[in-house]
Motif scaffolding. Sequence first.
Motif, mmCIF file in Angstrom:
data_model
loop_
_atom_site.group_PDB
_atom_site.id
_atom_site.type_symbol
_atom_site.label_atom_id
_atom_site.label_comp_id
_atom_site.label_asym_id
_atom_site.label_seq_id
_atom_site.Cartn_x
_atom_site.Cartn_y
_atom_site.Cartn_z
ATOM 1 N N SER A 118 56.055 11.488 14.379
ATOM 2 C CA SER A 118 54.933 10.698 14.879
ATOM 3 C C SER A 118 53.738 11.609 15.108
ATOM 4 N N ASN A 119 52.622 11.029 15.371
ATOM 5 C CA ASN A 119 51.369 11.774 15.513
ATOM 6 C C ASN A 119 51.321 12.483 16.867
ATOM 7 N N ARG A 120 51.939 13.668 16.923
ATOM 8 C CA ARG A 120 51.970 14.468 18.144
ATOM 9 C C ARG A 120 51.544 15.894 17.815
ATOM 10 N N ALA A 121 50.567 16.416 18.540
ATOM 11 C CA ALA A 121 50.130 17.795 18.315
ATOM 12 C C ALA A 121 51.206 18.762 18.805
ATOM 13 N N ARG A 148 56.054 9.400 22.128
ATOM 14 C CA ARG A 148 54.788 10.109 22.321
ATOM 15 C C ARG A 148 54.840 11.046 23.529
ATOM 16 N N PHE A 198 50.018 19.212 11.584
ATOM 17 C CA PHE A 198 50.461 18.649 12.849
ATOM 18 C C PHE A 198 49.357 18.577 13.914
ATOM 19 N N GLY A 199 48.419 19.509 13.844
ATOM 20 C CA GLY A 199 47.443 19.657 14.911
ATOM 21 C C GLY A 199 48.020 20.519 16.020
ATOM 22 N N ALA A 257 56.348 17.023 8.240
ATOM 23 C CA ALA A 257 55.186 16.367 8.844
ATOM 24 C C ALA A 257 55.177 14.868 8.550
ATOM 25 N N GLU A 258 55.754 14.481 7.422
ATOM 26 C CA GLU A 258 55.790 13.061 7.071
ATOM 27 C C GLU A 258 56.800 12.295 7.914
ATOM 28 N N SER A 314 57.857 3.583 21.152
ATOM 29 C CA SER A 314 56.776 4.473 20.706
ATOM 30 C C SER A 314 56.215 5.268 21.869
ATOM 31 N N HIS A 328 63.214 9.620 16.651
ATOM 32 C CA HIS A 328 62.588 8.489 15.966
ATOM 33 C C HIS A 328 62.924 7.221 16.747
ATOM 34 N N ARG A 364 46.872 22.174 10.169
ATOM 35 C CA ARG A 364 46.381 21.048 9.361
ATOM 36 C C ARG A 364 47.359 19.880 9.388
#
Length: 385
Positions: free
Chosen positions: A60-63, A8, A93-94, A56-57, A4, A278, A91
Motif C-alpha cells: 500500500s502507499n506507505r513511505a 496504513r 516507496f517514498g 513496490a507493486e 485499510s 495485505h 522513487r
Amino acid sequence: MFSSEQIRSIPLSLYLHWPWCVKKCPYCDFNSHAAKALDGESAYIEAVLADMRAEAERVSNRALTSLFVGGGTPNLMSVGSMERLLTEAERLFGFASDIEITMEANPGATEKSKLADFRALGVNRLSVGVQSFNDRQLKALGRIHSGDVARDFLAEVAKHFSNFNLDLMFALPGQSLDDLVLDLETGVSMGSTHFSCYQLTIEEGTAFAKRVPEGLPDEDLMADMSDVVIDRLAEAGFEHYEVSGYAKPGFQCRHNLNYWTFGDYVAAGAGAHGKVTHEQGVVRSVRESHPKRYVEGMSDPSLAVVREPVESANLPFEFMLNALRLEAGFSLTDFECRTAQRREAIEKTLKSLSDSGLLMREGDRITLTTKGHFFLSDVQAAFLP
C-alpha cells in the motif's frame, strides 16, 4: 481481515541484502559468500532493483520509515551502486522525512574514504561489525581486521556519523571477564550510540560446527559475562531495550524496532526475507539465497521469490516471537492492529502466564517478569495454536 486503516498505521521498512564479504567467518550462518571478485556487482544491483520494483507493486502507499542495507559486507559496494539503490527506493516507496538509513560495515574491508561518500548519499546510521578489539580473539573468530584497524576505522566513522552501532560478541574462545570489560570500555570510548552484544553460539552448518574451537567459557562464566555486558553498558548510559540491543536515549534502532513490534518490511536481495500485511492477511517472502541463482531468477521475479501467507491462527505466536524480545513489551492495542485479532483471543493465555509469574500486565501493556526473561521461549510457545 485487515482494514485499510489498520494497514496504513503499520510502519513500512525496506531491507536490502549484499551477499559478499572479503572472507567467510567460521561462526557466521548468515547468507554471505567470500568475494573472489566483484565483477558481477552490476548484474546483482540490476536484480535487486528489479526485486524492489516488483515489491513496490505489492504494498500500500506507505513511505519507508527505515531502510537497512545488510550483509555480508555492504561497504564493499561501490558508491555508485549505493546511490542507485537509494535513489530507486525513494522513487518507488517514498521516504519519511526522518527516515533512518542504516548500512552495515566491516573494518578492513574497504578504504575509509568511502564513508564520507555513503554519508553524503543519505546513509545516516552505520552498524560496524567489530566483534572484539582483542587481536587474539579476532584471530580466533577469523576476522580480517586487528584491534588497531577497528579503532582507526571507528575514529573515521565518528567523523561522519553521529549515530552508529557496534556489534560485539562475548563468550569467545579464551576470553576472560577482563577481556570483555576492556572491549566494552573501548567501544564506549569510540562514541558509539548503540551496541548489539551477542553471545557466540555454534550454529549448524558453520565451520565452527564442524570443528568447535577450544577454550569456550563454561555456562557460569557465560552468565557472568552476560551480566557484565548489561551492567557496564548501563553505567555508560545505555538502555537495555531488546534482548541484544543497548542504546543511548533516543538512539534505539528504528529498523529493528519495526521487526520486534511486528511491523511490515519489504525486502530485496539474495536470501532476503520480507513480511507485508495485505487486506487478506500477512504474507512472508523469501528469495533464492545464492547470488548467481538469484540474479538469474530475477529475470522473472516469481521464479526467485517464494511467498507464503501466515495462517491466522499462527499470528499471535509470530507476534510474540518478536514483541516479547523487547524490554518494554507490547501494547494490546498494537497486538489487535497487527494481527487483526481481538485481545480476548489471547486472554486465557495471558492470565495463565501472569498467574505463573512470567508476565506482568499494567493497563494496555504486557511485559515479561524477571522470571519470564529466563523462560522466554516457553512464554512464546504458550501462544502456539
